[in-house]
Structures are given as structure tokens and as C-alpha cells.
Design a protein around this motif. Structure first.
Motif, PDB file in Angstrom:
ATOM      1  N   ILE A 191       0.839  -1.189   0.000  1.00 41.34           N
ATOM      2  CA  ILE A 191       0.000   0.000   0.000  1.00 41.34           C
ATOM      3  C   ILE A 191       0.883   1.251   0.000  1.00 41.34           C
ATOM      4  N   GLU A 192       1.917   1.232   0.810  1.00 40.63           N
ATOM      5  CA  GLU A 192       2.828   2.382   0.868  1.00 40.63           C
ATOM      6  C   GLU A 192       3.484   2.647  -0.481  1.00 40.63           C
ATOM      7  N   GLN A 193       3.847   1.592  -1.168  1.00 37.51           N
ATOM      8  CA  GLN A 193       4.540   1.722  -2.452  1.00 37.51           C
ATOM      9  C   GLN A 193       3.584   1.731  -3.648  1.00 37.51           C
ATOM     10  N   LYS A 194       2.283   1.708  -3.358  1.00 43.38           N
ATOM     11  CA  LYS A 194       1.240   1.804  -4.393  1.00 43.38           C
ATOM     12  C   LYS A 194       1.435   0.765  -5.501  1.00 43.38           C
ATOM     13  N   LYS A 195       1.560  -0.482  -5.078  1.00 45.16           N
ATOM     14  CA  LYS A 195       1.781  -1.562  -6.039  1.00 45.16           C
ATOM     15  C   LYS A 195       0.493  -2.057  -6.693  1.00 45.16           C
ATOM     16  N   LEU A 196      -0.647  -1.619  -6.169  1.00 42.32           N
ATOM     17  CA  LEU A 196      -1.927  -2.020  -6.747  1.00 42.32           C
ATOM     18  C   LEU A 196      -2.451  -0.921  -7.663  1.00 42.32           C
ATOM     19  N   GLU A 197      -3.372  -1.274  -8.539  1.00 36.83           N
ATOM     20  CA  GLU A 197      -4.017  -0.271  -9.374  1.00 36.83           C
ATOM     21  C   GLU A 197      -4.757   0.719  -8.478  1.00 36.83           C
ATOM     22  N   PRO A 198      -4.859   1.994  -8.874  1.00 38.19           N
ATOM     23  CA  PRO A 198      -5.466   3.016  -8.017  1.00 38.19           C
ATOM     24  C   PRO A 198      -6.836   2.650  -7.448  1.00 38.19           C
ATOM     25  N   TRP A 199      -7.739   2.142  -8.283  1.00 34.33           N
ATOM     26  CA  TRP A 199      -9.081   1.788  -7.787  1.00 34.33           C
ATOM     27  C   TRP A 199      -8.982   0.704  -6.725  1.00 34.33           C
ATOM     28  N   THR A 200      -8.188  -0.336  -7.010  1.00 33.80           N
ATOM     29  CA  THR A 200      -8.042  -1.452  -6.080  1.00 33.80           C
ATOM     30  C   THR A 200      -7.318  -1.009  -4.814  1.00 33.80           C
ATOM     31  N   HIS A 201      -6.350  -0.139  -4.962  1.00 31.26           N
ATOM     32  CA  HIS A 201      -5.615   0.434  -3.833  1.00 31.26           C
ATOM     33  C   HIS A 201      -6.577   1.127  -2.869  1.00 31.26           C
ATOM     34  N   ASN A 202      -7.403   2.017  -3.405  1.00 29.36           N
ATOM     35  CA  ASN A 202      -8.334   2.760  -2.550  1.00 29.36           C
ATOM     36  C   ASN A 202      -9.425   1.872  -1.975  1.00 29.36           C
ATOM     37  N   LYS A 203      -9.870   0.891  -2.742  1.00 26.79           N
ATOM     38  CA  LYS A 203     -10.903  -0.029  -2.239  1.00 26.79           C
ATOM     39  C   LYS A 203     -10.332  -0.897  -1.112  1.00 26.79           C
ATOM     40  N   THR A 204      -9.068  -1.275  -1.232  1.00 25.25           N
ATOM     41  CA  THR A 204      -8.403  -2.027  -0.158  1.00 25.25           C
ATOM     42  C   THR A 204      -8.403  -1.213   1.127  1.00 25.25           C
ATOM     43  N   ILE A 205      -8.026   0.041   1.019  1.00 27.65           N
ATOM     44  CA  ILE A 205      -7.990   0.909   2.193  1.00 27.65           C
ATOM     45  C   ILE A 205      -9.389   1.069   2.790  1.00 27.65           C
ATOM     46  N   GLN A 206     -10.387   1.250   1.929  1.00 23.93           N
ATOM     47  CA  GLN A 206     -11.764   1.386   2.408  1.00 23.93           C
ATOM     48  C   GLN A 206     -12.204   0.154   3.190  1.00 23.93           C
ATOM     49  N   LYS A 207     -11.956  -1.018   2.624  1.00 23.43           N
ATOM     50  CA  LYS A 207     -12.384  -2.257   3.267  1.00 23.43           C
ATOM     51  C   LYS A 207     -11.604  -2.504   4.557  1.00 23.43           C
ATOM     52  N   ALA A 208     -10.325  -2.144   4.564  1.00 30.50           N
ATOM     53  CA  ALA A 208      -9.514  -2.323   5.772  1.00 30.50           C
ATOM     54  C   ALA A 208     -10.007  -1.402   6.889  1.00 30.50           C
ATOM     55  N   ILE A 209     -10.349  -0.167   6.525  1.00 28.23           N
ATOM     56  CA  ILE A 209     -10.842   0.790   7.514  1.00 28.23           C
ATOM     57  C   ILE A 209     -12.182   0.340   8.103  1.00 28.23           C
ATOM     58  N   GLU A 210     -12.954  -0.393   7.314  1.00 26.08           N
ATOM     59  CA  GLU A 210     -14.245  -0.908   7.791  1.00 26.08           C
ATOM     60  C   GLU A 210     -14.084  -2.132   8.689  1.00 26.08           C
ATOM     61  N   SER A 211     -12.886  -2.705   8.718  1.00 21.40           N
ATOM     62  CA  SER A 211     -12.644  -3.942   9.466  1.00 21.40           C
ATOM     63  C   SER A 211     -12.401  -3.682  10.950  1.00 21.40           C
ATOM     64  N   TYR A 212     -13.013  -4.501  11.793  1.00 21.14           N
ATOM     65  CA  TYR A 212     -12.792  -4.401  13.240  1.00 21.14           C
ATOM     66  C   TYR A 212     -11.438  -4.984  13.634  1.00 21.14           C
ATOM     67  N   ARG A 213     -10.789  -5.677  12.693  1.00 20.05           N
ATOM     68  CA  ARG A 213      -9.497  -6.301  12.990  1.00 20.05           C
ATOM     69  C   ARG A 213      -8.321  -5.353  12.773  1.00 20.05           C
ATOM     70  N   ILE A 214      -8.599  -4.178  12.231  1.00 20.47           N
ATOM     71  CA  ILE A 214      -7.566  -3.162  12.018  1.00 20.47           C
ATOM     72  C   ILE A 214      -7.648  -2.154  13.156  1.00 20.47           C
ATOM     73  N   THR A 215      -6.513  -1.812  13.758  1.00 20.93           N
ATOM     74  CA  THR A 215      -6.516  -0.890  14.896  1.00 20.93           C
ATOM     75  C   THR A 215      -6.823   0.543  14.444  1.00 20.93           C
ATOM     76  N   ASP A 216      -7.227   1.379  15.385  1.00 20.27           N
ATOM     77  CA  ASP A 216      -7.511   2.788  15.063  1.00 20.27           C
ATOM     78  C   ASP A 216      -6.270   3.485  14.519  1.00 20.27           C
ATOM     79  N   GLU A 217      -5.104   3.157  15.078  1.00 20.74           N
ATOM     80  CA  GLU A 217      -3.857   3.745  14.612  1.00 20.74           C
ATOM     81  C   GLU A 217      -3.561   3.333  13.164  1.00 20.74           C
ATOM     82  N   GLN A 218      -3.783   2.071  12.874  1.00 20.59           N
ATOM     83  CA  GLN A 218      -3.567   1.581  11.516  1.00 20.59           C
ATOM     84  C   GLN A 218      -4.537   2.237  10.538  1.00 20.59           C
ATOM     85  N   LYS A 219      -5.780   2.376  10.961  1.00 22.60           N
ATOM     86  CA  LYS A 219      -6.782   3.012  10.098  1.00 22.60           C
ATOM     87  C   LYS A 219      -6.403   4.456   9.793  1.00 22.60           C
ATOM     88  N   ALA A 220      -5.933   5.165  10.800  1.00 24.61           N
ATOM     89  CA  ALA A 220      -5.530   6.556  10.609  1.00 24.61           C
ATOM     90  C   ALA A 220      -4.380   6.644   9.606  1.00 24.61           C
TER      91      ALA A 220
END
Length: 228
Positions: A191-220
Motif C-alpha cells: 500500500i505504501e509503495q502503491k503496487k496495486l491499481e489506483p481503484w483497487t488500492h483505494n478499495k483495499t484501504i476502504q475495506k480495511a478501515i471498515e474492518s474491526y481487525r484493524i486498529t484505530d492507529e492503523q486506520k488513521a
């Protein structure tokens, strides 16, 4: 249970409102192909039907007419205990899978006991140009190789997938969101190095932020990595 009797049995379990609901969730599949059998009932029937010798005739009879028959087919494959037979049946069925629901209901239990051979199949499936063969391969990678059998190199498999198909791109995003939850240190560089296509990159972040398994610090932190 012969083909006509099987159809009669499925229609006896029909819920027309559920059929209409499923049709809306599964674009691209003709509405008339939905019988409307609820998944819990279909799972129960699959367990019973798998005990009958005639279910092998059903598996050999492709393509099916109805969405619910395809769902049943996926559930029957998931119960096969012999690995080689399961792979043969899976490979025979995947070209006929035309929607995400049938693809995602397949989860063969025997795969967990054959990780080395399975990885070879996953690499092949994930390179397929057929939308749901590719999606299935990535889903099996997510299901079986993000825990104790994880290797950082496996992340390159979904990262290398390039597709314009929505259900493939969503699967890649789902995979990486899950990988962030389970294998943060190995996954975050993608994610840091943007190895995914832009749409997939942003959708990954969206889904991760929606996950209860990701910490608040990680989401930020993930929010700062969105591609604008």
C-alpha cells in the motif's frame, strides 16, 4: 434423484421473494434462472444429496439451467473428500461459474490437507482470464495462506493480477484488506509503495478501515495513503 425430480425438489423449496432478492444481488444472471432456495436449506439438502450415488450424474451434467443448481453444485464439490477428485470436479465446474455467489460458496474442506499441491493450482487459477476462475483462486489463497502457512512472497500473486473485471478487482481488494488485518508488516509496503491499481488500492484501504481487525492507529495511517 433424477434431473427432473431434482428440479421438482428445488422448486418445492422455492421462495419467490428470495429469488427476486437474489436476482438483484447478482447482476448479469437472468432473473428467470433463480428458483429461490435459501442457502441454509440448500446446504441441508446438499449434505443429504451427497450421500446418493446419483449426485455424481448431476455433477457430470453441465451446464445447469438454474442458478440454484449451480449453487448446489458448488456445495457438493465442497464436500468431496478425495483431493484429486475435488480438483477435477472444480476444474470442470469453474468455466461454468458466471457469478460471485456461486464462486464464493465453494470452499472444499479437503484443500486444507493439501497445501503444497493447492498452491500450484492457486497460481494457475489466479492467472486465468475467466473472471470467476481467477476470483476463486484468489479466494482460496486468502482462505488458506494468510495464517500459519503464510509467506510474504504469496502477496505477489494477487498484486500481479491485472483485470478490468469488477469481481476480480473486488477480490484483490478483499484479499489485501484481509492481509492487512492478518499480516500487517508484510502487507503494508504494497500500500505504501502503491503496487496495486489506483481503484483497487483505494478499495483495499476502504475495506480495511471498515474492518474491526484493524486498529484505530492503523486506520488513521491508511487514510493518509489514499490515492486522490
Amino acid at each position: 434423484m433424477r434431473d427432473n425430480k431434482l428440479k421438482e425438489h428445488l422448486f418445492a423449496l422455492r421462495d419467490e421473494k428470495y429469488a427476486a432478492f437474489q436476482a438483484k444481488l447478482t447482476p448479469g444472471v437472468p432473473a428467470e434462472s433463480f428458483i429461490g432456495v435459501r442457502v441454509p436449506l440448500l446446504r441441508k439438502f446438499a449434505k443429504e444429496y451427497a450421500k446418493e450415488a446419483e449426485h455424481m450424474d448431476f455433477l457430470a451434467h453441465l451446464p445447469h439451467e438454474y442458478y440454484d443448481e449451480n449453487m448446489l453444485h458448488g456445495l457438493l464439490i465442497s464436500q468431496i473428500k478425495d483431493y484429486k477428485e475435488c480438483i477435477q470436479q472444480t476444474d470442470a465446474f469453474l468455466p461454468h461459474v458466471d457469478n460471485w455467489a456461486v464462486c464464493d460458496i465453494m470452499s472444499p474442506k479437503v484443500f486444507a490437507k493439501h497445501k503444497v499441491e493447492l498452491m500450484e493450482k492457486i497460481r494457475a487459477w489466479s492467472q486465468s482470464s475467466h473472471t470467476y476462475t481467477c476470483r476463486f483462486g484468489l479466494e482460496m489463497l486468502m482462505s488458506h495462506f494468510l495464517d500459519k502457512d503464510f509467506k510474504a512472497e504469496y502477496l505477489q500473486i494477487p498484486a500481479s493480477v491485472r483485470s478490468e473485471e469488477y469481481y476480480v478487482r473486488m477480490m484483490v481488494a478483499w484479499f489485501f484488506a484481509t492481509a492487512l488485518a492478518k499480516q500487517w508488516e508484510a502487507t503494508i509496503p504494497y500500500i505504501e509503495q502503491k503496487k496495486l491499481e489506483p481503484w483497487t488500492h483505494n478499495k483495499t484501504i476502504q475495506k480495511a478501515i471498515e474492518s474491526y481487525r484493524i486498529t484505530d492507529e492503523q486506520k488513521a495511517y491508511l487514510r493518509t495513503l489514499k490515492i486522490k
